[in-house]
Write a protein that holds these residues in place. Structure first.
Motif, short mmCIF file in Angstrom:
data_model
loop_
_atom_site.label_atom_id
_atom_site.label_comp_id
_atom_site.label_asym_id
_atom_site.label_seq_id
_atom_site.Cartn_x
_atom_site.Cartn_y
_atom_site.Cartn_z
N ALA A 1 -4.88 5.03 6.61
CA ALA A 1 -5.48 3.32 6.81
C ALA A 1 -4.69 3.35 7.70
O ALA A 1 -4.39 3.80 8.46
CB ALA A 1 -4.72 3.16 5.72
N ILE B 1 -4.95 2.98 -2.17
CA ILE B 1 -5.72 3.73 -0.96
C ILE B 1 -5.93 4.77 -0.92
O ILE B 1 -7.22 4.36 -0.03
CB ILE B 1 -4.76 3.42 0.28
CG1 ILE B 1 -3.79 2.21 0.90
CG2 ILE B 1 -5.26 3.96 1.88
CD1 ILE B 1 -2.54 1.87 1.26
N GLY C 1 0.68 -1.22 -0.34
CA GLY C 1 -0.18 -0.14 0.09
C GLY C 1 0.82 1.46 0.44
O GLY C 1 0.23 2.53 -0.28
N VAL D 1 -9.45 1.01 5.05
CA VAL D 1 -8.20 -0.33 4.99
C VAL D 1 -7.20 -0.78 5.89
O VAL D 1 -7.22 0.53 6.55
CB VAL D 1 -7.32 0.44 3.72
CG1 VAL D 1 -6.46 -0.23 3.43
CG2 VAL D 1 -8.35 1.29 2.58
#
Length: 293
Positions: free
Chosen positions: A45, A17, A8, A27
């Motif tokens: 995230a 993301i 990510g 996420v």
């Protein structure tokens, strides 16, 4: 959905993301370092500490989520041996993620590459090549897609040779790096071979669409530019960096040399029609104008 994302913090993953969060998903991101964990947190995230080789961590992340996007790959591919090790790690990680989701009907989207077909642009219906430097990836992706028969909504987003943003990324980025090192904006062969390309944010939109709606066992093409001539790419790189442009040996590009030399245009007509995907960001040649000497 609550989505587990590996890779990510890379060029594609960062865009994925952002795309997921913008469209109302949450996420959980795999973080191999403190710096990665900080970057994920800053992006919005939740970090999950571990690496691609921590298979128990991958299984945990998959079971905690409503869906998975697998993007991570080893950062060391400077030699044939390192590339093969990275492919083996990716294979084992995909197998672990897939096994964790059997019988759940959850989506699992993995990354792959567009195939090459002699004499025409490749399509989503073409099989992945089982020969060449990255042949083992074809086997791993095929095995993963087969899990659709075991209750996993698997799909593969096939990426073109260059995924770019701000003039960086992909094969064009490797060509640029080689130019900076050598002082020559080099290209393999006569430069007439064509490479497909896509902007990272356009690719991210396709990963989201596949996660949300792609049927199990399917492959999709994240191709915005069907095929840019490598000579044209090198010409822009040379002009932006103030370097001469000329043909160089394939070996200049290490283990990717044989792939660099191939003519490999690709189509995304089916993907656009079936999933409603439409690229909106700059083309590769436009994006390369962002390069600075």
């Amino acid at each position: 959905m609550h989505v587990f994302v590996t890779g990510g913090t890379g060029t594609i993953g960062t865009a994925v993301i952002a795309e997921l969060l913008t469209h109302g998903h949450t996420v959980l991101g795999l973080a191999r370092s403190d710096a990665s964990a900080t970057a994920l947190t800053t992006a919005g995230a939740e970090p999950l500490r571990g690496s691609l080789t921590d298979l128990d961590v991958l299984r945990d992340g998959a079971t905690r989520a409503d869906g998975v996007i697998s993007l991570a790959f080893s950062r060391d591919y400077g030699s044939a041996e390192a590339l093969e090790q990275g492919l083996a790690e990716e294979r084992d990680a995909m197998a672990a993620l897939g096994a964790a989701l059997i019988g759940t009907d959850k989506p699992l989207v993995t990354v792959s590459g567009t195939p090459w077909v002699t004499g025409r642009p490749s399509t989503e219906a073409d099989p992945l090549p089982t020969e060449g430097p990255v042949a083992s990836r074809a086997v791993a992706v095929t095995d993963l897609l087969a899990l659709s028969s075991q209750g996993v909504r698997t799909s593969a987003v096939r990426m073109p040779r260059t995924v770019h943003e701000d003039g960086q990324g992909g094969f064009a980025g490797l060509l640029t790096d080689a130019a900076r090192r050598s002082g020559i904006a080099g290209y393999p062969g006569d430069g007439e071979q064509r490479w497909p390309a896509v902007h990272a944010r356009d690719a991210a939109a396709l990963f989201r669409l596949a996660l949300e709606s792609a049927p199990g066992g399917t492959a999709w093409h994240a191709v915005a530019d069907e095929g840019d001539r490598v000579l044209d790419i090198a010409t822009v790189v040379g002009r932006r960096l103030g370097l001469p442009v000329q043909s160089v040996p394939d070996e200049t590009f290490g283990p990717f040399g044989p792939i660099f030399a191939m003519d490999q245009p690709s189509s995304s007509a089916h993907t656009r029609q079936a999933l409603g995907w439409e690229p909106t960001h700059p083309s590769l040649l436009e994006d390369l104008e962002a390069l600075q000497p």
